[in-house]
Design a protein around this motif. Sequence first.
Motif, PDB file in Angstrom:
ATOM      1  N   GLN A 138       0.834  -1.199   0.000  1.00 44.25           N
ATOM      2  CA  GLN A 138       0.000   0.000   0.000  1.00 44.25           C
ATOM      3  C   GLN A 138       0.871   1.253   0.000  1.00 44.25           C
ATOM      4  N   PRO A 139       0.648   2.132  -1.010  1.00 47.22           N
ATOM      5  CA  PRO A 139      -0.300   1.959  -2.115  1.00 47.22           C
ATOM      6  C   PRO A 139       0.348   1.262  -3.308  1.00 47.22           C
ATOM      7  N   GLY A 140      -0.450   0.746  -4.221  1.00 44.72           N
ATOM      8  CA  GLY A 140       0.038   0.217  -5.481  1.00 44.72           C
ATOM      9  C   GLY A 140      -0.179  -1.262  -5.689  1.00 44.72           C
ATOM     10  N   THR A 195       1.209   5.471 -12.728  1.00 43.62           N
ATOM     11  CA  THR A 195      -0.158   5.506 -13.244  1.00 43.62           C
ATOM     12  C   THR A 195      -0.633   6.945 -13.314  1.00 43.62           C
ATOM     13  N   ASP A 196      -1.301   7.301 -14.416  1.00 45.19           N
ATOM     14  CA  ASP A 196      -1.806   8.667 -14.590  1.00 45.19           C
ATOM     15  C   ASP A 196      -2.729   9.053 -13.438  1.00 45.19           C
ATOM     16  N   GLY A 197      -2.489  10.255 -12.897  1.00 44.91           N
ATOM     17  CA  GLY A 197      -3.337  10.765 -11.837  1.00 44.91           C
ATOM     18  C   GLY A 197      -2.972  10.268 -10.459  1.00 44.91           C
ATOM     19  N   GLN A 198      -1.925   9.421 -10.345  1.00 41.96           N
ATOM     20  CA  GLN A 198      -1.508   8.912  -9.048  1.00 41.96           C
ATOM     21  C   GLN A 198      -0.035   9.221  -8.819  1.00 41.96           C
ATOM     22  N   TRP A 227       1.983   7.498  -7.043  1.00 37.50           N
ATOM     23  CA  TRP A 227       2.702   6.277  -6.708  1.00 37.50           C
ATOM     24  C   TRP A 227       2.682   5.286  -7.878  1.00 37.50           C
ATOM     25  N   SER A 282       2.083   1.400  -9.460  1.00 37.08           N
ATOM     26  CA  SER A 282       1.135   0.305  -9.274  1.00 37.08           C
ATOM     27  C   SER A 282       1.601  -0.918 -10.057  1.00 37.08           C
TER      28      SER A 282
END
Length: 250
Positions: free
Chosen positions: A41-43, A91-94, A96, A98
């Motif tokens: 977490q996260p991902g 990842t787009d918009g994050q 972190w 994933s």
Amino acid sequence: GEAVPFTPSLGVERKLRNWLKISGKVNKNYRLPTLNDLYWQPGGQPNLLPEKGWGEEVGAVFFIKKQRWSGSYTASVFNRSIKNWILWHPTDGQPWWSASNIAEVWSRGIEQRVQWLWRRDFWRVKLNSGYDFIRSTNEKPLAVPKIEAGAQLIYVPEHQAFAQATVQFRGAEISYLHHFTGSVSTELVSLPAFQTGTLRLEYETLLRNWQPHFFLTVENLWNENYRVIERRPMPGRYFRAGVSAAFSKN
């Protein structure tokens, strides 16, 4: 709660001459996602599928041996096709990274090694070198992460090479390792190729029942400015030192 599938492997090896040995291998690959892949977490992604596929490899070793020195050349060619390859990526918009499954990855390449050893009395001189050419390509286009069909996977170099020289006299040893890593692509930019050097000094002796071992290592000897992952600079020149000791009653 799930049965792991049967994963066969068959390998053969034969020495044809005193100077030649050949080998071959075919195997099925199956790898479950790690706990980090699933639950970090996260991902982490609890719904990741296991990687699976087939791999083949053939190789040959050539030997040569004289009175004071010996050498060998090893070459192997491999081919692997893996479905559901697990890749960590931005990842787009994050903010972190994933984990996700890639439909299919095709890896193939050649690995080469050269070794040479010279001996005389208490002296030993060893030379090792190698070169790897590896193509790991995504076979189907992806939107996230954005990878075109046939493109090299991010952070996977096509070219890698190294050369190492070691001199030993009794319990003292000095070695130098030079490593080359080719350029890689990332989500946004390409990271340039880089070269690093490592110098290592070692000394081992025997004191009654004790056998102490000392070492000093200079990492990134040439203070190279490089990155393995985008926006994460690697350390410059730094040092490591240590000692270990073995004890025997006899």
